[in-house]
Design an enzyme around this catalytic site. Structure first.
Site, PDB file in Angstrom:
ATOM      1  CG  ASN A  23      -3.163   7.794  83.237  1.00  0.00           C
ATOM      2  OD1 ASN A  23      -2.521   7.581  84.270  1.00  0.00           O
ATOM      3  ND2 ASN A  23      -3.160   8.964  82.623  1.00  0.00           N
ATOM      4  CB  CYS A 117      -1.079  17.725  92.307  1.00  0.00           C
ATOM      5  SG  CYS A 117      -1.881  17.639  90.723  1.00  0.00           S
TER       6      CYS A 117
HETATM    7  N1  EPU Z   1     -12.690  17.702  88.187  1.00  0.00           N
HETATM    8  C1  EPU Z   1     -13.491  18.308  89.124  1.00  0.00           C
HETATM    9  N2  EPU Z   1     -14.144  17.520  90.041  1.00  0.00           N
HETATM   10  C2  EPU Z   1     -14.019  16.162  90.045  1.00  0.00           C
HETATM   11  C3  EPU Z   1     -13.196  15.539  89.071  1.00  0.00           C
HETATM   12  C4  EPU Z   1     -12.555  16.352  88.154  1.00  0.00           C
HETATM   13  O1  EPU Z   1     -13.622  19.536  89.149  1.00  0.00           O
HETATM   14  O2  EPU Z   1     -14.634  15.509  90.905  1.00  0.00           O
HETATM   15  C5  EPU Z   1     -11.967  18.536  87.199  1.00  0.00           C
HETATM   16  C6  EPU Z   1     -10.449  18.439  87.352  1.00  0.00           C
HETATM   17  O3  EPU Z   1      -9.975  19.300  88.353  1.00  0.00           O
HETATM   18  C7  EPU Z   1      -9.968  18.805  85.975  1.00  0.00           C
HETATM   19  C8  EPU Z   1     -11.062  18.197  85.072  1.00  0.00           C
HETATM   20  O4  EPU Z   1     -12.183  17.997  85.909  1.00  0.00           O
HETATM   21  O5  EPU Z   1      -9.951  20.188  85.823  1.00  0.00           O
HETATM   22  C9  EPU Z   1     -10.716  16.871  84.412  1.00  0.00           C
HETATM   23  O6  EPU Z   1     -10.085  16.026  85.339  1.00  0.00           O
HETATM   24  P1  EPU Z   1     -10.232  14.446  85.341  1.00  0.00           P
HETATM   25  O7  EPU Z   1     -11.063  14.065  86.517  1.00  0.00           O
HETATM   26  O8  EPU Z   1     -10.635  13.958  84.011  1.00  0.00           O
HETATM   27  O9  EPU Z   1      -8.722  14.025  85.629  1.00  0.00           O
HETATM   28  P2  EPU Z   1      -8.277  12.737  86.448  1.00  0.00           P
HETATM   29  O10 EPU Z   1      -9.262  11.679  86.239  1.00  0.00           O
HETATM   30  O11 EPU Z   1      -7.942  13.139  87.827  1.00  0.00           O
HETATM   31  C10 EPU Z   1      -6.916  11.600  84.531  1.00  0.00           C
HETATM   32  C11 EPU Z   1      -5.503  11.163  84.317  1.00  0.00           C
HETATM   33  C12 EPU Z   1      -4.619  12.391  84.155  1.00  0.00           C
HETATM   34  C13 EPU Z   1      -5.133  13.200  82.959  1.00  0.00           C
HETATM   35  C14 EPU Z   1      -6.608  13.557  83.164  1.00  0.00           C
HETATM   36  C15 EPU Z   1      -7.238  14.274  81.993  1.00  0.00           C
HETATM   37  C16 EPU Z   1      -5.409   9.058  85.491  1.00  0.00           C
HETATM   38  C17 EPU Z   1      -4.906   8.270  86.631  1.00  0.00           C
HETATM   39  N3  EPU Z   1      -5.077  10.346  85.449  1.00  0.00           N
HETATM   40  O12 EPU Z   1      -6.922  12.382  85.723  1.00  0.00           O
HETATM   41  O13 EPU Z   1      -3.300  11.920  83.884  1.00  0.00           O
HETATM   42  O14 EPU Z   1      -4.382  14.362  82.809  1.00  0.00           O
HETATM   43  O15 EPU Z   1      -7.371  12.361  83.415  1.00  0.00           O
HETATM   44  O16 EPU Z   1      -7.131  13.502  80.848  1.00  0.00           O
HETATM   45  O17 EPU Z   1      -6.074   8.526  84.615  1.00  0.00           O
HETATM   46  C18 EPU Z   1      -0.953  12.022  83.816  1.00  0.00           C
HETATM   47  O18 EPU Z   1      -0.938  10.843  83.460  1.00  0.00           O
HETATM   48  O19 EPU Z   1       0.081  12.757  83.776  1.00  0.00           O
HETATM   49  C19 EPU Z   1      -2.200  12.617  84.310  1.00  0.00           C
HETATM   50  C20 EPU Z   1      -2.224  13.730  85.050  1.00  0.00           C
END
Ligand code: EPU
Length: 417
Positions: A23, A117
């Site tokens: 990540n 997902c």
């Molecule tokens: N969210 C929204 N709107 C947005 C963005 C996020 O509602 O525009 C919500 C999401 O649905 C979730 C929360 O905010 O409920 C937090 O999500 P976040 O955006 O932080 O997650 P992400 O950036 O999509 C990254 C990691 C994930 C990890 C999460 C939380 C990467 C590539 N992915 O995802 O990693 O679980 O942060 O720490 O960095 C994994 O590696 O298995 C994985 C899923």
């Protein structure tokens, strides 16, 4: 489709080396689109998601060269296409990380909307709102995000909730936007800090990474750089759990204990003996593992990416462990599979109550997402008899082959083609 066959009950020992962080590598690779210059990366984990990101970069016209071992050079001399198509984005949500860089570099970007997902809905509305705040015109059309801005303008934006890739997308856009942007309520994850290190090396001024407020003074042009990806804290923590479950003595090497404070505190409360050095942690299975409650939270809290693996550990702890998921709405798909192995778990809303210790017995189970797969591997290590895990392609997205790393510690784990 590959499966993993695990014969449980062996005592493990030895040293496991931790790879670079998936990540952190994904946003860092996307950041190479911000410059015509050459960006050389070291400590890149060669995982399925990373290979997908390299394909995405090639699709945009970048030259990608694999160096020795875990190094990769990317040069996006010119951008051949500002579109990230459905076929690439559907295989990996993190492809959305090209949105900020493409928009800042080309003045337009067309990126397929990632769908929901296995772990939840996962919208990207906040990424879009924040980019609109920087002056982008954003439309959703035919399943694509269309973003345009002749020139982005610096913004003062408060994220309505903490988002990791949202923070990263905006940091990249701001790094190539002249003037000073201020982002508030930012993600404080070590991967965000690692991206800041790269953006500084490329010529942007970035302050406050690792805190809630990040200030970025961007440039009209950024330059090439060399960057070493930080160690994967989730891989490290997964092996710490393996150590606590099944190892006489396990050294988790090439990791950063300072990124693992919440995990280490939890393991210590559970009675797991730990010794942390500068870049390694030694762990062993305790005589008695005790139940501890935990709720996931953005960094520096307990990571949602470790919730499933901790649940596998909790099946072996004495008492009731209450595990609450606060980040994603449906990240409990591993519960029914752990139950097939004999775990006693009740789910009430966002909390799973795990009663232990449970005598697990091998069975056929199905991996549903990346971290859920890892929890099944951990449970398989202590289950009596043979556990067969189907759909291990989920595991391959984010872990260097676990059958190799666990095999070297004495586990009986075999990949069946
Ligand atoms: N969210 C929204 N709107 C947005 C963005 C996020 O509602 O525009 C919500 C999401 O649905 C979730 C929360 O905010 O409920 C937090 O999500 P976040 O955006 O932080 O997650 P992400 O950036 O999509 C990254 C990691 C994930 C990890 C999460 C939380 C990467 C590539 N992915 O995802 O990693 O679980 O942060 O720490 O960095 C994994 O590696 O298995 C994985 C899923």
């Amino acid at each position: 489709m590959d499966k993993l066959r695990i014969r449980g009950g062996r005592e493990l020992a030895g040293t496991v080396r931790i790879a670079g962080a998936k990540n952190a590598a994904l946003p860092a690779l996307a950041a190479a689109l911000l410059t015509e210059g050459e960006v050389t990366f070291a400590n890149v984990p060669m995982l399925r998601d990373v290979r997908t990101m390299l394909r995405v970069l090639e699709h945009h016209g970048a030259r990608v060269e694999n160096g020795s071992r875990d190094s990769v050079t990317v040069q996006a001399g010119s951008i051949a296409s500002h579109e990230a198509p459905y076929d690439l984005v559907k295989t990996m949500r993190a492809s959305v990380l090209v949105l900020g860089p493409l928009l800042a570099r080309c003045g337009r970007a067309r990126v397929s909307m990632p769908g929901g997902c296995a772990i939840g809905e996962r919208p990207i509305d906040i990424h879009l709102d924040a980019l609109a705040n920087m002056g982008a015109e954003v439309r959703l059309e035919h399943g694509y995000v269309e973003a345009r801005a002749k020139r982005l303008k610096p913004a003062d934006y408060t994220f309505p909730l903490v988002t990791v890739t949202g923070t990263e997308n905006l940091m990249m856009a701001a790094a190539l936007t002249e003037g000073t942007s201020v982002f508030r309520n930012c993600a404080r994850e070590p991967e965000v800090v690692d991206l800041a290190v790269l953006l500084r090396a490329m010529g942007a001024e970035v302050d406050g990474d690792g805190t809630e407020v990040i200030r970025i003074t961007g440039r009209r042009e950024l330059g090439g750089a060399e960057h070493t990806v930080i160690p994967d804290r989730v891989e490290a923590a997964t092996y710490l759990m393996a150590g606590a479950l099944a190892c006489r003595r396990l050294e988790v090497a090439d990791c950063r204990p300072q990124d693992l404070k919440a995990v280490l505190a939890l393991l210590e409360s559970a009675g797991v003996p730990l010794t942390a050095g500068e870049t390694s942690i030694v762990v062993a299975r305790p005589e008695k593992l005790v139940a501890v409650d935990v709720a996931t939270a953005p960094h520096p809290g307990f990571p949602t990416d470790m919730q499933a693996q901790y649940m596998a550990l909790a099946t072996q702890a004495r008492g009731v462990s209450r595990i609450t998921e606060t980040i994603f709405e449906s990240r409990f798909m591993h519960v029914s599979e752990l139950r097939r192995l004999g775990a006693r778990i009740n789910v009430e809303g966002q909390t799973a109550e795990v009663t232990g210790p449970a005598a697990l017995a091998g069975a056929q189970v199905m991996a549903t997402d990346l971290r859920a797969s890892a929890s099944l591997v951990l449970a398989g290590l202590v289950a009596d008899g043979v556990t067969v895990i189907d759909r291990v392609y989920h595991l391959d997205r984010g872990y260097e082959p676990m059958e190799v790393k666990l095999g070297a510690l004495g586990a009986s784990v075999e990949r069946v083609k």
